[in-house]
Each structure stands twice: as structure tokens, then as C-alpha cells.
Design an enzyme around this catalytic site. Structure first.
Site, PDB file in Angstrom:
ATOM      1  N   ASP A 108       0.895  -1.000  -0.065  1.00  0.00           N
ATOM      2  CA  ASP A 108      -0.137  -0.124   0.007  1.00  0.00           C
ATOM      3  C   ASP A 108       0.986   1.165  -0.198  1.00  0.00           C
ATOM      4  OD1 ASP A 108       0.928  -0.725   2.674  1.00  0.00           O
ATOM      5  OD2 ASP A 108      -0.594   0.909   3.359  1.00  0.00           O
ATOM      6  N   GLU A 173      -0.020  -1.100   5.469  1.00  0.00           N
ATOM      7  CA  GLU A 173       1.323  -0.515   6.343  1.00  0.00           C
ATOM      8  C   GLU A 173       1.151   0.692   6.923  1.00  0.00           C
ATOM      9  OE1 GLU A 173       5.057   0.949   8.071  1.00  0.00           O
ATOM     10  OE2 GLU A 173       3.886   1.817   6.209  1.00  0.00           O
TER      11      GLU A 173
END
Ligand SMILES: [Zn+2]
Length: 427
Positions: A108, A173
Site C-alpha cells: 500500500d 502498513e
């Protein structure tokens, strides 16, 4: 392996990586070209799974679930959603008899923001004067490229590893790390874990903890004309604010950590949001402050929470109004536990040795002043874990994020050599 043999292996791997430059560039660009802002990682997960299968990795794709995260919300925070956010793990089985490794990269990214602020389109992954531009190029699709290109280089050299290698490409994350935590909860384990966050080829062995909370102070409203009949929540907040500043100074003066002592403020306390009052002619009856406090590896989360609460309540106890109307502390968002793997651990030593062989220099050993997924592998996975990768974190969340291509290639060489030395090479 003798020193000469190790150097010969390093040279062989370096040649294989240099010969694969165009292929590595193509792989990295294909990752950056898929937008994968936190919460919308699905298409990127599918792309990643394709690249894993193309390499013959035993590939599993899954999404973390609300049930799985139920007991861990304090550590990962509330999520916007779970469905279709694909984590991908790919396993390369070793010949046996070697140490295993878990390689992690998050897929991400933060949003790209206003496109007009970029000199290159954020998802074109253009290579301009040695830099590959794009959102996620540095943080951290370069890390994922590093893992696969390192395995490719070993294969190109005809080297089979003894230990198992698992590559975990994970979601979320930037928002607490549900993907990395889910990887651990699903039972993925190894003798060590390596996260290729952009560290500019420094070895990062510690990450700082942080605690986020909301402080609510209640006063009593009154018309400004008779303000002495009211109690200003803002005025009641000021001594608490001042005491938090003292706490920050005291902690900086007394806490010692070899990797954090280089920072002028190693345990910042930031009052990031203050909301009070609703009208110029009214005494503010309520104040809400949102505060982030940092803590170091070696400090535990729960005792630290108690310390902060006790400090606030001690100030409140000195004020008759606050004694009768105590401030309320509410924790929200992901609490980042501090975590560390000793800088002299076998894992850290193996990364440093590989870096030395490839570059001829010592890798700086550093600590991160932010939280990262490495804490999940250490705290919940019980594995030693460090971070080492190409890219500069300072360009990571800004327009014109980029990754130096040569630095990426160096990271690939170091990680490939590290894998050979850590997992062992089968005869
Ligand atoms: Zn990152």
C-alpha cells in the site's frame, strides 16, 4: 565459505544483477503503475500474485478479516474495510538444512495528492536522470522489487538455497499494518525477517513506539460578560500542556539508548490537535486535545500508558475544579509498540557482511523514529527482524517521490548475497 569464496560469490551475484537491469526496471515500473493507496490494494495484490507465480513460488493470496483483527485493534487501529485487500505470500522451498527467512514489503501507499504538484505523472514510473518517479516507487515497491530481483539473481547464477524463503507482500502498513500482522497470525514464520523499507542502505534495527490519545477537559460555560462565573476548559488545559513539555524534557534527559541518543528529541510529545470553544463571547466549556507520545525500545506499552495518565492526573489533583471534574483519556488509532533486534544479532551481522562485500563500505546502523511493520514480526511473530532497503524516506510521502535506480540495484545485490549466506547454498 572463505573470504575469497564469499567475494567471488558477491562478484558473481553483482554481475547477474547488472545483466538483469532492464528486467528489474520493468518489474519495478509494473508495480508502480498500479495505484494501491491504503484500502484499495486489490489490483496490486493480483499483479503481485502474477509475478510470484511466474517465478514458481508457492503462492497464497488472502485478505485479513475483522474477526482475525478483533483482539488486535489497539495495535492496528480501526480499518475502513477488509474485503479485496489482497496480501500475497510466495514460498520458495529450500533444499533443506539451512536457515529460513521471511522477506516482507508492504504494497500500500499513501495517496498521491494533487497531480499538478508532480513534475512526472505519479503512476507513469518514468526513469529520468537515474530516478524512477512515482507514488510508492520508494515507499516501498522498490522493496518488493528487491526481494524478487534478488531471488532472480540467485536463480540466474544457478544457486539453490538450503533454507526456505517466503516473500510476504502485505497491505495496510500506512494505517497500522493489518497485512503484516495477519501474515504472522496465519502462521508464517522463519528464523528471521527482513523488511526492505527505504533506509538508504542503512541497517535499521529498532523502531520507536508511539501512543495516540484524546484528552477531554470539561469546564463550565458562561457569558463572556460574566466570565468569572464560568470555568475555561482552555485555562485548565494549560498546566497539563506545560507538564507534558516537562515530561518530554525529563524523558530526553534520563532515557538512554545507543541508537536514539543521536536525536535531539528522541521521545517527542506532540499536541497535534486542540479544539475548544464555539463562540468568542462564551467561556469554553469543553476542550479536546489529540496527543502523540513517543517511546523507546525497552519501554513497555502498558506501563508507559500508566505513566502518561498518572502525570496528567497529578496535575489535575492540584486544581480544585479538575479534582472534581477529572480529565478523560481515550486511546484511539494504532498504538505502535517499540521493537528492536540487537545490532549484534546474527541477522544484523549477516546484512552488514553482505553490504560490506557488495559496496566495500560499512552500512550505518540506525534506529527509526517512526513505527513500522517490523514490530509485528518481532512482537507477535517472535522473530528477529531488521529493515534495510533502497530509497530515502524523506521523499516518500511527498510529490515527486522517486527511487534511485542504481541504489535499487545495490540493494538487490546485497539482499541476494545475504540470502545466499543466511539460507546457505546447496552443493
Ligand atoms: Zn513504508
Amino acid at each position: 565459505m572463505s573470504g575469497n569464496e564469499q567475494q567471488a560469490l558477491a562478484d558473481r551475484i553483482s554481475q547477474a544483477v547488472d545483466a538483469a537491469r532492464e528486467r528489474i526496471l520493468g518489474l519495478h515500473r509494473s508495480y508502480v503503475q498500479v495505484r494501491s493507496v491504503t484500502g484499495t490494494e486489490g489490483p496490486m495484490g493480483l499483479r503481485v500474485a502474477e509475478t510470484f507465480r511466474a517465478r514458481g513460488l508457492e503462492t497464497e493470496t488472502w485478505a485479513a478479516t475483522a474477526e482475525e483483527m478483533q483482539g488486535y485493534l489497539e495495535h492496528v487501529g480501526e480499518q475502513p474495510g477488509y474485503e479485496g485487500r489482497w496480501n500475497v505470500a510466495g514460498k520458495q522451498r529450500g533444499a533443506g538444512g539451512g536457515r529460513s527467512i521471511l522477506l516482507n514489503a508492504h504494497i500500500d501507499t499513501v495517496p498521491e495528492g494533487d497531480h499538478s504538484l508532480w513534475s512526472q505523472p505519479p503512476f507513469a514510473a518514468n526513469l529520468v536522470t537515474g530516478r524512477i518517479y512515482g507514488r510508492g516507487s520508494c515507499d516501498m515497491k522498490g522493496g518488493l522489487t528487491t526481494h524478487l530481483a534478488a531471488l532472480d539473481a540467485l536463480a540466474a547464477c544457478g544457486l539453490r538455497l538450503k533454507g526456505d524463503v517466503t516473500v510476504a507482500a502485505t497491505v495496510g502498513e500506512e494505517d497500522g499494518g493489518i497485512g503484516a500482522l495477519s501474515t504472522v497470525l496465519r502462521g508464517y514464520r522463519a528464523d528471521a525477517a527482513l523488511v526492505t523499507e527505504p533506509t538508504q542502505l542503512a541497517l535499521v534495527t529498532a523502531c520507536e513506539g508511539s501512543l495516540v490519545f484524546r484528552l477531554t477537559i470539561t469546564g463550565r460555560s458562561a457569558h463572556a460578560a460574566t466570565r468569572d462565573e464560568g470555568v475555561s476548559a482552555l485555562e485548565k488545559f494549560i498546566p497539563i500542556f506545560q507538564d507534558l513539555q516537562h515530561l518530554e524534557q525529563e524523558r530526553n534527559a534520563t532515557l538512554r539508548h545507543p541508537l536514539y541518543d543521536v536525536f535531539a528529541n528522541k521521545v517527542p510529545i506532540n499536541v497535534g490537535v486542540v479544539r475548544a470553544g464555539n463562540w468568542a463571547s462564551t467561556v469554553p466549556e469543553i476542550l479536546e486535545a489529540e496527543i502523540r507520545v513517543g517511546f523507546l525500545p525497552g519501554e513497555e506499552l502498558e506501563p508507559f500508558k500508566r505513566l502518561v495518565a498518572e502525570r496528567i492526573m497529578k496535575v489535575a489533583a492540584q486544581d480544585p475544579w479538575l479534582r472534581a471534574h477529572p480529565p478523560v483519556i481515550t486511546y484511539f488509532g494504532g498504538q505502535f509498540i517499540a521493537a528492536e533486534t540487537p545490532a549484534h544479532s546474527p541477522l544484523a551481522g549477516a546484512i552488514r557482511a553482505a553490504h560490506r562485500r557488495v559496496t566495500g563500505r560499512e552500512a550505518p546502523v540506525e534506529a527509526a523514529t517512526y513505527g513500522a511493520d517490523m514490530r509485528h514480526f518481532i512482537v507477535f511473530g517472535g522473530m528477529p527482524c531488521v529493515m534495510y532497503g533502497a530509497g530515502d524516506i524523506r521523499v516518500a510521502h511527498a510529490p515527486d517521490e522517486y527511487l534511485e535506480f542504481e541504489e535499487l540495484l545495490t540493494a538487490v545485490k546485497v539482499v541476494a548475497l545475504f540470502l545466499a549466506e543466511w539460507c546457505g547454498v546447496a552443493e
